[in-house]
Design a protein around this motif. Sequence first.
Motif, mmCIF file in Angstrom:
data_model
loop_
_atom_site.group_PDB
_atom_site.id
_atom_site.type_symbol
_atom_site.label_atom_id
_atom_site.label_comp_id
_atom_site.label_asym_id
_atom_site.label_seq_id
_atom_site.Cartn_x
_atom_site.Cartn_y
_atom_site.Cartn_z
ATOM 1 N N LEU A 48 0.843 -1.189 0.000
ATOM 2 C CA LEU A 48 0.000 0.000 0.000
ATOM 3 C C LEU A 48 0.884 1.246 0.000
ATOM 4 O O LEU A 48 1.909 1.302 0.678
ATOM 5 C CB LEU A 48 -0.887 -0.014 1.245
ATOM 6 C CG LEU A 48 -2.108 0.900 1.291
ATOM 7 C CD1 LEU A 48 -3.061 0.605 0.148
ATOM 8 C CD2 LEU A 48 -2.831 0.722 2.632
ATOM 9 N N GLN A 64 -7.619 2.125 -5.321
ATOM 10 C CA GLN A 64 -8.087 1.133 -4.349
ATOM 11 C C GLN A 64 -8.591 -0.148 -5.008
ATOM 12 O O GLN A 64 -8.377 -1.249 -4.479
ATOM 13 C CB GLN A 64 -9.142 1.741 -3.414
ATOM 14 C CG GLN A 64 -10.407 2.235 -4.072
ATOM 15 C CD GLN A 64 -11.454 1.154 -4.281
ATOM 16 O OE1 GLN A 64 -11.417 0.110 -3.622
ATOM 17 N NE2 GLN A 64 -12.369 1.385 -5.197
ATOM 18 N N VAL A 102 -2.194 -6.462 4.371
ATOM 19 C CA VAL A 102 -1.953 -5.214 3.650
ATOM 20 C C VAL A 102 -0.848 -4.473 4.384
ATOM 21 O O VAL A 102 -0.967 -4.175 5.577
ATOM 22 C CB VAL A 102 -3.231 -4.360 3.572
ATOM 23 C CG1 VAL A 102 -2.948 -3.044 2.852
ATOM 24 C CG2 VAL A 102 -4.334 -5.128 2.854
ATOM 25 N N THR A 127 -6.167 6.812 -0.534
ATOM 26 C CA THR A 127 -6.267 6.272 -1.886
ATOM 27 C C THR A 127 -6.592 7.388 -2.875
ATOM 28 O O THR A 127 -6.830 8.530 -2.488
ATOM 29 C CB THR A 127 -7.368 5.206 -1.976
ATOM 30 O OG1 THR A 127 -8.658 5.854 -1.901
ATOM 31 C CG2 THR A 127 -7.258 4.184 -0.850
#
Length: 222
Positions: free
Chosen positions: A8, A14, A34, A44
């Motif tokens: 991430l 996303q 994640v 995002t």
Amino acid sequence: MTRIVFVLFPGVTQLDMTGPAQFLSRLPGSTTIVAAPSADAVRTDCGFALVPAAAFADTPQADILCVPGGHGVADALECNETIDFIRRQAAGAKWVTSVCTGAFLLGRAGLLEGKRATTHWAYAHLLERVGAMHEPGRVVEDGQTITAGGVTAGIDFALTLIAREAGEDWAKAIQLSLEYDPHPPFDAGTPVAAGAARTEALKARVYTAAAERMAEALKRSQ
């Protein structure tokens, strides 16, 4: 237990992550992690944030490493912490994968050299800058490396990988469970289908500048 690790970073698309995560999380005997540089929420490109499950330093070794894309990739290319994490995790992973422009993060980590790969159509011409050979397609496999095209192709990639790991019958069961039966209201999902005029208009409005920014980031990071 199969560990599936998603990377991430700020500005991630996303759906690049959440699409495949929704499918891969149903792989039998798997757990999804994640990871981000810290445990802080990550914004995002849709305006909301996602909260990572682990900081890079605390993330266990992945069996499946997945790197999503997004407009934030240009900045992530210059984040040594992110690139080093991808490189370390890839060294011990069974599968190394990307969605959309996440391919450039794999490439920046030296993981696409001499490999066939795909990415979002608007950035495909830049793949050679990370040593990859562009192969058109929603999902491209080259050994244990799997790359997916733009955004929604991440779901196709996830089903492909589920079939490799658990068999086609299981992949089909998950497809049915999630009712993945796309019938879009318009046939404009590729440059060919959309036509030259619409494609060029979109490139001029969004992707020409975005691709130039990506190219500059690749140049600076090399």
